[in-house]
Design a protein around this motif. Structure first.
Motif, PDB file in Angstrom:
ATOM      1  N   THR A  78      40.669  18.025   0.264  1.00  8.90           N
ATOM      2  CA  THR A  78      41.707  19.080   0.773  1.00  8.90           C
ATOM      3  C   THR A  78      42.293  19.803  -0.157  1.00  8.90           C
ATOM      4  O   THR A  78      42.390  21.151   0.025  1.00  8.90           O
ATOM      5  N   TYR A 236      44.003  17.912   9.138  1.00 15.50           N
ATOM      6  CA  TYR A 236      44.395  18.819   8.500  1.00 15.50           C
ATOM      7  C   TYR A 236      43.317  20.417   7.873  1.00 15.50           C
ATOM      8  O   TYR A 236      44.236  20.862   8.310  1.00 15.50           O
ATOM      9  N   GLN A 239      45.067  22.363  10.729  1.00 12.90           N
ATOM     10  CA  GLN A 239      46.234  23.097  10.726  1.00 12.90           C
ATOM     11  C   GLN A 239      46.619  23.724   9.074  1.00 12.90           C
ATOM     12  O   GLN A 239      47.767  24.395   9.034  1.00 12.90           O
ATOM     13  N   ALA A 240      46.096  23.305   8.273  1.00 17.11           N
ATOM     14  CA  ALA A 240      46.116  24.308   7.148  1.00 17.11           C
ATOM     15  C   ALA A 240      45.764  25.607   7.298  1.00 17.11           C
ATOM     16  O   ALA A 240      45.596  26.084   6.326  1.00 17.11           O
TER      17      ALA A 240
ATOM     18  N   SER B  48      48.094  14.305   1.920  1.00 22.12           N
ATOM     19  CA  SER B  48      47.716  15.380   2.149  1.00 22.12           C
ATOM     20  C   SER B  48      47.279  15.117   3.790  1.00 22.12           C
ATOM     21  O   SER B  48      47.669  15.693   4.596  1.00 22.12           O
ATOM     22  N   LEU B  49      46.494  14.226   3.422  1.00 16.04           N
ATOM     23  CA  LEU B  49      45.752  14.391   5.560  1.00 16.04           C
ATOM     24  C   LEU B  49      46.720  13.606   6.370  1.00 16.04           C
ATOM     25  O   LEU B  49      46.806  14.173   7.408  1.00 16.04           O
ATOM     26  N   SER B  50      47.139  12.150   5.714  1.00 16.52           N
ATOM     27  CA  SER B  50      48.021  11.544   6.785  1.00 16.52           C
ATOM     28  C   SER B  50      49.122  12.601   6.749  1.00 16.52           C
ATOM     29  O   SER B  50      50.374  12.629   8.241  1.00 16.52           O
ATOM     30  N   SER B  52      49.524  15.415   7.214  1.00 15.72           N
ATOM     31  CA  SER B  52      49.339  16.590   7.996  1.00 15.72           C
ATOM     32  C   SER B  52      48.778  15.921   9.736  1.00 15.72           C
ATOM     33  O   SER B  52      49.453  16.946  10.475  1.00 15.72           O
ATOM     34  N   LYS B 115      53.418  17.264   0.890  1.00 16.48           N
ATOM     35  CA  LYS B 115      53.184  16.273   0.855  1.00 16.48           C
ATOM     36  C   LYS B 115      54.395  15.478   1.900  1.00 16.48           C
ATOM     37  O   LYS B 115      55.311  16.389   1.321  1.00 16.48           O
TER      38      LYS B 115
END
Lengths: 312, 187
Positions: A78, A236, A239-240, B48-50, B52, B115
């Motif tokens: 990420t 992710y 959305q980012a 970060s992934l969860s 999001s 986060k």
């Protein structure tokens, strides 16, 4: 014999079931269901901790380290995607692709991702380097494309809960995949055992040799279950605002997974050809076909049970 | 030689087979008032992934902040179900296992590093503490769907001495993993 044992061990590796998400609304279950579920979970915890605390095996430590490593991988991927936002930087592109590839290799070694199913298929059917490549290519591409499609549908078309809809979609596809694989295996088993008659044109071929068409359809069916890793990365990225880089990372991850799957398939294919060359007896293609198809049937039924349990 | 390599492949694959989907950096602090233990303060920070994934569900107005209606939604639709899992928490007071009641008032916010953080209090029946009492808390998911990663964050206070050990837990299908155990010894 040794090779057969190796192939079987490989099959057993990833039989661990994938669990459904614990997140959800308590009120979705009535009181009896809540009580039953709570007891089930408590029992699971109880069984988990019954291990003696002193037993700190190398295995447990390694596994815990690898879990921590996966967390770092995810964070670094990420970070690498975020870094692209402030102008494309070749070094970050390389880091992103490298990390995603390595994560794919590791990720595919975890439970799921069709390893056991594909291996069982290649126990039942004689393979080759090219066939392995074709099967793995189709399987991983389907596996990733399905995840991409789910992200696209959930994200762009519908505005439903991702947390709760992913398990539903995932398990519906698992059910379909399980049904196809189980019926394929059952059909072949029954034919091999002489319960069902083989189709006329089969008489001219070795029935154990897989036709490409069959190989493609079975790989596609196995790949139908989406890849949660790719799903999360794409979600992710969408959305980012780094969708392009997310897609690139997903592609690199897919190639990484393909490498793992290909290595495993090649071990099985190689072991099978060695095994059937060196020995007669129960290593005959006919028996290997029955063995492989029985395992496929078992795995297919397990997928169905797993999916139905999660869905109902 | 070849066999050795193959066996190593098998071993490594098995070691790798733990497969968490969600990573949580967790901290736990005991709540002690007037010499009585009344609960545990818990903070979970998601990867970060969860984060999001959850934000996509929760953050209805997409302002990357969580308002009270959004937190209510989170509490009802996502968090409340965790009661069935005892919030993945085991609590031992002088080797007695303490029952876990329903958590009220979940707090949630988006941290600066994007986060998601959840904060909540696990209420406990009040227990008066005396010097030498030991409280042990571990958070883990036996299914390894969630990996709890918070360790080395336990701090001493004027009331207790904090330390950390590990404990090996085992699931029939996943095998053994090590999880951190937080320990507080009352001064």
């Amino acid at each position: 014999m040794r090779y057969l044992f190796l192939s079987l061990s490989l099959l057993i590796i990833s039989l661990a079931p994938l669990s459904a998400t614990p997140f959800g609304n308590l009120e979705d279950k009535n009181e009896t269901q809540q009580k039953a579920e709570k007891e089930k979970q408590a029992l699971k915890r109880q069984q988990a901790v019954e291990t003696k605390t002193e037993d700190e095996s190398l295995f447990a430590r390694t596994r815990s380290k690898i879990i921590a490593l996966q967390a770092k991988f995810v964070e670094s991927i990420t970070t690498a995607m975020q870094a692209q936002k402030s102008g494309t930087n070749l070094r970050w592109v390389a880091i992103l692709l490298g990390l995603s590839f390595a994560y794919g290799v590791i990720h595919a070694l975890g439970p799921g991702h069709g390893k056991s199913l594909l291996s069982a298929y290649f126990v039942a059917n004689e393979g080759s380097a090219a066939k392995g490549l074709l099967a793995v290519g189709i399987l991983t591409l389907t596996h990733s494309m399905v995840s991409l499609a789910i992200v696209a549908v959930l994200n762009l078309v519908l505005s439903v809960s991702q947390t709760r809809s992913l398990p539903i979609v995932e398990n519906s596809l698992r059910l379909v995949s399980g049904l196809i694989v189980a019926s394929y295996a059952a059909l072949h088993l029954l034919r091999s055992l002489g319960v069902l008659k083989k189709k006329a044109h089969h008489h001219h071929h070795h029935s154990e040799t897989a036709s490409s068409r069959e190989l493609i359809s079975i790989s596609f069916s196995i790949g139908l279950v989406p890849c949660p890793g790719i799903f999360l990365i794409l979600l992710y990225a969408s959305q980012a605002g780094t969708l392009f880089w997310g897609l690139l990372a997903a592609l690199s991850l897919t190639i990484g997974m393909a490498l793992t799957l290909y290595s495993i398939s090649m071990i099985v294919i190689f072991s099978r050809s060695k095994g059937s060359q060196s020995a007669g007896g129960w290593l005959k293609p006919k028996y290997l076909s029955r063995l492989g198809n029985s395992i496929l049937l078992f795995l297919g039924v397990s997928l169905i049970v797993l999916a139905v349990n999660a869905l109902v | 030689m070849k066999t050795k390599i193959l066996f190593s492949v098998i071993f490594i694959s098995m070691a790798l087979s733990a497969h968490p989907h969600v990573f949580i950096n967790n901290t736990v602090t005991p709540i002690i008032e007037d010499g009585e233990l009344s609960g545990l303060k818990v903070a979970w920070v998601f990867d970060s992934l969860s984060s999001s994934m959850f934000m996509k569900d929760i953050d209805k107005n997409e302002n990357k902040k969580l308002e009270s209606n959004e937190i209510t939604f989170l509490e009802e639709e996502i968090f409340s179900g965790l009661f069935l899992y005892s919030y993945f928490t085991d609590i031992f007071f002088n080797s007695d296992s303490l029952p876990i009641s329903k958590v009220q008032n979940l707090q949630a916010s988006m941290l600066e590093n994007e986060k998601l953080q959840w904060r909540f209090v696990i209420p406990l029946d009040k227990k008066s503490l005396s010097s030498g009492d030991v409280l042990n808390v571990s958070q883990f998911d036996p299914d390894v769907y969630i990996a709890f990663e918070g360790s080395g964050q336990n701090k001493d206070s004027s009331l207790y001495q904090a330390s950390e050990t590990t404990r090996t837990v085992e699931n029939p299908t996943w095998g053994k993993i090590q999880v951190p155990v937080r320990q507080w010894k009352i001064k």
